[in-house]
Design an enzyme around this catalytic site. Structure first.
Site, PDB file in Angstrom:
ATOM      1  N   VAL A 117     -11.854  -1.553   4.441  1.00 32.84           N
ATOM      2  CA  VAL A 117     -13.174  -1.140   3.976  1.00 32.84           C
ATOM      3  C   VAL A 117     -13.515  -1.746   2.616  1.00 32.84           C
ATOM      4  O   VAL A 117     -14.538  -1.393   2.020  1.00 32.84           O
ATOM      5  CB  VAL A 117     -13.298   0.402   3.914  1.00 32.84           C
ATOM      6  CG1 VAL A 117     -13.124   1.005   5.290  1.00 32.84           C
ATOM      7  CG2 VAL A 117     -12.302   0.992   2.927  1.00 32.84           C
ATOM      8  N   GLU A 118     -12.681  -2.659   2.143  1.00 34.98           N
ATOM      9  CA  GLU A 118     -13.003  -3.344   0.900  1.00 34.98           C
ATOM     10  C   GLU A 118     -13.180  -4.839   1.188  1.00 34.98           C
ATOM     11  O   GLU A 118     -14.225  -5.261   1.658  1.00 34.98           O
ATOM     12  CB  GLU A 118     -11.932  -3.063  -0.163  1.00 34.98           C
ATOM     13  CG  GLU A 118     -11.917  -1.586  -0.578  1.00 34.98           C
ATOM     14  CD  GLU A 118     -10.946  -1.276  -1.687  1.00 34.98           C
ATOM     15  OE1 GLU A 118     -11.164  -1.768  -2.810  1.00 34.98           O
ATOM     16  OE2 GLU A 118      -9.949  -0.563  -1.437  1.00 34.98           O
ATOM     17  N   MET A 119     -12.156  -5.646   0.985  1.00 33.12           N
ATOM     18  CA  MET A 119     -12.307  -7.084   1.177  1.00 33.12           C
ATOM     19  C   MET A 119     -11.801  -7.553   2.545  1.00 33.12           C
ATOM     20  O   MET A 119     -12.163  -8.634   3.010  1.00 33.12           O
ATOM     21  CB  MET A 119     -11.613  -7.812   0.026  1.00 33.12           C
ATOM     22  CG  MET A 119     -12.214  -7.413  -1.323  1.00 33.12           C
ATOM     23  SD  MET A 119     -11.247  -7.898  -2.768  1.00 33.12           S
ATOM     24  CE  MET A 119     -11.825  -9.571  -2.990  1.00 33.12           C
TER      25      MET A 119
END
Length: 322
Positions: A117-119
């Site tokens: 859910v980030e990079m």
């Protein structure tokens, strides 16, 4: 330096060419190369799966390297699970993340790259991208003798983040003997901070954090509730505990708490003043979190003291958020 020029200078440094050092370069030159490599990595969306998100997307320089939303958005608009904390003075931390799951800044740096859910980029693919980029190959050659590994990526990002410091606040000037640096209200707030308001019980030291984990009463014990430190230790006694954050630049890092539930600094103070009124019946709340019975005037004084912990480069933002 003006505030706008400051940001232009900071972001412009990302676009510089790779340093080329002779075989006998000094230790200081190599250290500088590592910082500049980390700076470029920090601002480069190359490290995200769709090449749209960088570390700086969530840790924004203009908001004290925190974010201005409750949960940052990663690749594809995926929403994070916890509020993004400031990175200023992070080089002095003894553990990383709200739950302390990383012991060093170097270890922490890889987590967001791989987090879905980030990079959302496997570190092996991140390495392949860097090895295919001539400028990064040159930079890693200078900084780490050409070794592009999870360890050297983490070390480079950490080297840059350790340069992000904040000790130029009105309170720092006051602490150094300038009695006029903060208002009379902020001075009263300082006394409340270390006394009646009990803030210094957790927010201690020069960076206003004990580096400990506390349950401040935001854990309801449900299956959907974030266990915090309990997720790491698997000890139910640690459920609901989160790391005590620094209060430096707190006036520009809203929203607050690990879940971003409070939009203003006054809301945070109001919660500590009457915790049961705002979040009643919380499981395992630290015994030190009790009603403070602060008057409206005392609430204002305490807030003014916290605003005085704002680095001068962020003074305009702090005023706008009040």
């Amino acid at each position: 330096m003006s505030r706008s020029l400051y940001w232009v200078t900071l972001l412009g440094a990302v676009l510089g060419t790779a340093p080329v050092l002779a075989a006998g370069e000094s230790t200081q030159e190599r250290a500088t190369a590592r910082v500049e490599l980390g700076r470029k990595l920090f601002f480069d969306p190359l490290l995200s799966s769709d090449r749209t998100v960088s570390c700086a997307s969530c840790h924004k320089p203009e908001t004290a390297f925190a974010d201005d939303v409750a949960f940052s958005l990663g690749v594809g608009g995926a929403k994070g699970e916890r509020n993004t904390p400031t990175l200023l003075n992070v080089g002095g931390r003894t553990s990383m993340f709200w739950d302390g799951r990383a012991e060093t800044l170097e270890d922490q740096a890889i987590f967001p790259i791989e987090n879905p859910v980030e990079m959302n980029l496997p570190v092996a693919e991140a390495i392949a991208r860097l090895e295919a980029n001539d400028e990064y190959k040159d930079r890693f050659a200078v900084a780490y003798e050409g070794k592009i590994t999870p360890r050297t990526i983490g070390r480079a990002l950490a080297a840059f983040q350790k340069t992000l410091q904040s000790f130029d606040t009105p309170f720092d000037s006051f602490n150094l003997g300038d009695d006029s640096a903060i208002s009379e209200s902020a001075k009263r707030g300082r006394l409340l901070f270390i006394g009646k308001a009990k803030c210094a019980d957790c927010h201690s030291g020069t960076d206003f954090t004990s580096e400990r984990f506390r349950n401040i009463g935001l854990f309801d014990g449900s299956k959907l509730s974030d266990r915090g430190r309990g997720n790491v230790t698997a000890n139910p006694a640690d459920d609901g505990q989160f790391k005590v954050p620094t209060l430096r630049n707190v006036a520009v890092t809203a929203p607050y708490m690990h879940n971003g539930m409070f939009q203003t600094l006054r809301e945070v103070i109001a919660y500590y003043n009457e915790p049961d009124k705002i979040v009643p019946g919380q499981k395992g709340r630290d015994a030190s979190i009790v009603p403070l019975q602060l008057t409206p005037g005392e609430l204002e004084d305490l807030e003014n003291f916290l605003v005085a912990l704002t680095d001068r480069r962020y003074t305009t933002q702090a005023t706008a958020q009040r």
